[in-house]
Design an enzyme around this catalytic site. Structure first.
Site, PDB file in Angstrom:
ATOM      1  N   TYR A  53       0.850  -1.275  -0.029  1.00 23.41           N
ATOM      2  CA  TYR A  53       0.007  -0.161  -0.055  1.00 23.41           C
ATOM      3  C   TYR A  53       1.095   1.121   0.088  1.00 23.41           C
ATOM      4  CZ  TYR A  53      -3.849  -2.983   1.305  1.00 23.41           C
ATOM      5  OH  TYR A  53      -4.957  -4.063   1.361  1.00 23.41           O
ATOM      6  N   SER A 207     -13.669  -4.198   0.572  1.00 26.33           N
ATOM      7  CA  SER A 207     -14.496  -3.705  -0.424  1.00 26.33           C
ATOM      8  C   SER A 207     -15.904  -3.488   0.046  1.00 26.33           C
ATOM      9  CB  SER A 207     -14.284  -3.789  -2.050  1.00 26.33           C
ATOM     10  OG  SER A 207     -15.018  -3.035  -2.737  1.00 26.33           O
ATOM     11  N   PRO A 208     -16.506  -3.577   1.203  1.00 27.14           N
ATOM     12  CA  PRO A 208     -17.869  -3.676   1.319  1.00 27.14           C
ATOM     13  C   PRO A 208     -18.794  -2.633   0.535  1.00 27.14           C
ATOM     14  CG  PRO A 208     -16.588  -2.435   2.908  1.00 27.14           C
ATOM     15  CD  PRO A 208     -15.686  -3.069   2.119  1.00 27.14           C
ATOM     16  N   LEU A 209     -18.281  -1.834  -0.201  1.00 27.64           N
ATOM     17  CA  LEU A 209     -19.156  -0.758  -0.801  1.00 27.64           C
ATOM     18  C   LEU A 209     -18.973  -1.014  -2.259  1.00 27.64           C
ATOM     19  CD1 LEU A 209     -19.010   2.495   1.331  1.00 27.64           C
ATOM     20  CD2 LEU A 209     -20.643   0.527   1.412  1.00 27.64           C
ATOM     21  N   GLY A 211     -16.556  -0.552  -4.028  1.00 25.48           N
ATOM     22  CA  GLY A 211     -15.448   0.620  -4.597  1.00 25.48           C
ATOM     23  C   GLY A 211     -16.376   1.914  -4.792  1.00 25.48           C
ATOM     24  N   GLY A 212     -17.483   1.974  -3.859  1.00 29.42           N
ATOM     25  CA  GLY A 212     -18.236   3.144  -4.000  1.00 29.42           C
ATOM     26  C   GLY A 212     -19.616   2.905  -4.626  1.00 29.42           C
ATOM     27  N   LEU A 214     -22.006   0.989  -4.011  1.00 27.58           N
ATOM     28  CA  LEU A 214     -23.270   1.020  -3.185  1.00 27.58           C
ATOM     29  C   LEU A 214     -23.205   2.010  -2.284  1.00 27.58           C
ATOM     30  CD1 LEU A 214     -22.695  -2.950  -2.332  1.00 27.58           C
ATOM     31  CD2 LEU A 214     -24.383  -1.822  -3.998  1.00 27.58           C
ATOM     32  N   GLY A 216     -24.598   4.947  -3.035  1.00 26.53           N
ATOM     33  CA  GLY A 216     -25.331   6.111  -3.388  1.00 26.53           C
ATOM     34  C   GLY A 216     -24.810   6.845  -4.619  1.00 26.53           C
TER      35      GLY A 216
END
Length: 321
Positions: A53, A207-209, A211-212, A214, A216
């Site tokens: 990273y 990545s629970p969303l 990458g964005g 989810l 909105g």
């Protein structure tokens, strides 16, 4: 904050894990330290990073924070990873015994610590036999430099290979798998999660969303006709736009932000130990923390299953009309 055992081990991790992929890239060191401070205050005791990273900068930022906050290291669970190429010379990547040995020493220096609580194999190395990997890890555990070994981005059959090889050496093997898993990407349900359950591995979704996607994204970009922001899920959005639109409409009806609904769904999954969140700011972290108090009612869970059918769902072959 609720704690969960890390798979079949006695080590406890916080229900949310602070991912640091943005440290040193999107968030400055000062901003990153503010994020860690807020996470610590909220009870997040587990930090996840990787040697790759920001070319080691993420680990350095965490190490500098630990130096500024004496006494907190013993209250934290620190996880990092090995695999990615860290230089231009041969043997500076992969999971060879040599690279593992060199990488752990470099990570310990950057993190300013004497041990790594969870050392994760960032990807599968198809050129290095598991016997060599376990040989290297056995030494590191015996030296006290590593406590537990986990994996990332491994298929179910890779987990089987790893555990059966470890069993032949009478070694505990892996204790966790960090995999891509969220409402929009449920492939892990096919084989990764069943394999993890069989071998007592913790499941740590990254990545629970997605990458964005989810978070909105459609509503945010329709207000002023702004171009959709780029993300790792941009191509997926083109394919799943109908589903994402239905998801955002459901969230609006429920009166809860899409990001919070997506994370709350993950927290509701029995197989999930702790999702890895990657906030770019304290505000984003606070949004994730609010999710801990979101309880999705059965009708919303049923609606989510219809919009994003899972691989264990009777609706798995259906598409949103």
């Amino acid at each position: 904050m609720e704690l969960r055992n890390l798979g079949r081990t006695g080590l406890q991790v916080s229900r949310l894990i602070l991912g640091t992929w943005n440290f040193g890239k999107v968030a400055t060191e000062e901003e990153s330290h503010d994020i860690i401070d807020r996470a610590y205050e909220a009870g997040i005791t587990t930090i996840d990073t990787a040697n790759r990273y920001t070319r080691g900068k993420s680990e350095e930022i965490i190490g500098n924070w630990l130096v500024k906050k004496p006494g907190r290291r013993d209250r934290m669970v620190l996880a990092t990873k090995v695999y990615r190429t860290m230089g231009d010379w041969p043997n500076q990547g992969g999971l060879s015994a040599r690279h593992i040995r060199e990488s752990v020493e470099a990570s310990l220096r950057r993190l300013r610590t004497d041990r790594i609580d969870l050392y994760q194999l960032h990807h599968v190395d198809r050129t290095t036999p598991w016997e060599e990997i376990w040989q290297a890890m056995t030494v590191l555990v015996a030296q006290g430099k590593v406590l537990h070994v986990g994996s990332c981005n491994h298929a179910g059959w890779h987990l089987v290979q790893a555990q059966e090889s470890a069993a032949r050496r009478q070694y505990p093997g892996l204790v966790s798998e960090q995999c891509l898993y969220n409402l929009a990407e449920r492939t892990a349900e096919r084989d990764i999660i069943p394999a993890a359950r069989q071998y007592g591995l913790a499941v740590l979704p990254w990545s629970p969303l997605h990458g964005g996607m989810l978070a909105g994204v459609l509503a945010a970009n329709s207000d002023k006709g702004r171009r959709r922001r780029e993300s790792r899920a941009a191509n997926t959005l083109l394919i799943k736009e109908k589903q994402v639109r239905a998801f955002e409409e459901l969230c609006a009806t429920h009166g809860t932000a899409p990001a919070e609904v997506a994370l709350a769904w993950l927290l509701s999954r029995p197989a999930v130990t702790a999702p890895v969140i990657g906030p770019r700011s304290v505000a984003q972290l606070d949004s994730s923390l609010r999710t801990l108090h979101v309880a999705l009612p059965p009708d919303v869970l049923d609606a989510l299953e219809h919009i994003f059918p899972g691989h264990t769902s009777p609706d798995a072959a259906r598409q949103v009309p």
